[in-house]
Design a protein around this motif. Structure first.
Motif, mmCIF file in Angstrom:
data_model
loop_
_atom_site.group_PDB
_atom_site.id
_atom_site.type_symbol
_atom_site.label_atom_id
_atom_site.label_comp_id
_atom_site.label_asym_id
_atom_site.label_seq_id
_atom_site.Cartn_x
_atom_site.Cartn_y
_atom_site.Cartn_z
ATOM 1 N N GLU A 114 0.829 -1.200 0.000
ATOM 2 C CA GLU A 114 0.000 0.000 0.000
ATOM 3 C C GLU A 114 0.866 1.254 0.000
ATOM 4 O OE1 GLU A 114 -3.198 2.091 2.950
ATOM 5 O OE2 GLU A 114 -3.009 -0.082 2.968
ATOM 6 N N ARG A 115 0.486 2.231 -0.809
ATOM 7 C CA ARG A 115 1.221 3.504 -0.858
ATOM 8 C C ARG A 115 0.407 4.560 -0.124
ATOM 9 N NH1 ARG A 115 5.643 3.187 -3.740
ATOM 10 N NH2 ARG A 115 5.891 5.427 -3.967
ATOM 11 N N THR A 116 1.092 5.421 0.607
ATOM 12 C CA THR A 116 0.460 6.467 1.387
ATOM 13 C C THR A 116 0.899 7.819 0.849
ATOM 14 O OG1 THR A 116 0.557 5.048 3.331
ATOM 15 C CG2 THR A 116 0.176 7.368 3.725
ATOM 16 N N VAL A 117 -0.051 8.732 0.658
ATOM 17 C CA VAL A 117 0.272 10.084 0.220
ATOM 18 C C VAL A 117 0.663 10.873 1.462
ATOM 19 C CG1 VAL A 117 -0.590 12.172 -0.904
ATOM 20 C CG2 VAL A 117 -1.350 9.925 -1.686
ATOM 21 N N VAL A 118 1.844 11.505 1.411
ATOM 22 C CA VAL A 118 2.366 12.255 2.557
ATOM 23 C C VAL A 118 2.821 13.635 2.119
ATOM 24 C CG1 VAL A 118 3.087 10.207 3.857
ATOM 25 C CG2 VAL A 118 4.675 11.258 2.276
ATOM 26 N N THR A 122 4.269 10.172 -2.571
ATOM 27 C CA THR A 122 3.782 8.916 -2.010
ATOM 28 C C THR A 122 4.945 8.146 -1.410
ATOM 29 O OG1 THR A 122 4.033 7.731 -4.098
ATOM 30 C CG2 THR A 122 1.880 8.720 -3.665
ATOM 31 N N SER A 140 5.841 2.699 2.178
ATOM 32 C CA SER A 140 5.426 2.273 3.518
ATOM 33 C C SER A 140 5.523 3.472 4.435
ATOM 34 C CB SER A 140 6.315 1.149 4.022
ATOM 35 O OG SER A 140 7.639 1.600 4.170
ATOM 36 N N PHE A 141 4.591 3.583 5.325
ATOM 37 C CA PHE A 141 4.608 4.669 6.295
ATOM 38 C C PHE A 141 4.730 4.008 7.652
ATOM 39 C CE2 PHE A 141 2.780 8.417 8.505
ATOM 40 C CZ PHE A 141 3.676 9.341 8.023
ATOM 41 N N GLN A 177 2.216 3.531 11.265
ATOM 42 C CA GLN A 177 1.096 4.429 10.988
ATOM 43 C C GLN A 177 -0.009 4.273 12.024
ATOM 44 O OE1 GLN A 177 -0.424 3.956 7.047
ATOM 45 N NE2 GLN A 177 -1.462 5.896 7.067
ATOM 46 N N LYS A 178 -0.161 3.101 12.602
ATOM 47 C CA LYS A 178 -1.227 2.847 13.563
ATOM 48 C C LYS A 178 -0.861 3.282 14.983
ATOM 49 C CE LYS A 178 -3.751 0.322 10.669
ATOM 50 N NZ LYS A 178 -4.569 1.032 9.770
ATOM 51 N N PRO A 209 0.781 12.062 6.949
ATOM 52 C CA PRO A 209 -0.144 11.592 5.912
ATOM 53 C C PRO A 209 -1.114 12.709 5.512
ATOM 54 C CG PRO A 209 -0.296 10.215 7.893
ATOM 55 C CD PRO A 209 0.626 11.324 8.190
ATOM 56 N N ALA A 268 -7.456 12.064 2.532
ATOM 57 C CA ALA A 268 -7.967 11.892 1.177
ATOM 58 C C ALA A 268 -8.861 13.052 0.765
ATOM 59 C CB ALA A 268 -8.727 10.579 1.065
#
Length: 55
Positions: free
Chosen positions: A2-6, A15, A18-19, A22-23, A46, A49
């Protein structure tokens, strides 16, 4: 993967593949990553959306 926009501290949006952790809310949303635009270690967060869809 999964890619995360940061967004980095300088305002660059990119993107990340890995972030890490994140949790883990107790550590806060920011992480230290290398920004591909300015090539420096920056604090990144992050991007929600809803913010991306408004632009």
């Amino acid at each position: 993967m999964e890619r995360t926009v940061v967004r980095c501290a300088e305002g660059h949006v990119f993107t990340a593949a890995s972030f890490p952790m994140q949790k883990a809310e107790r550590l806060g949303p920011g992480r230290l990553m290398r920004c591909p635009r300015c090539a420096r270690l920056r604090s990144v967060v992050p991007v929600p959306a809803g913010v991306l869809q408004k632009q």
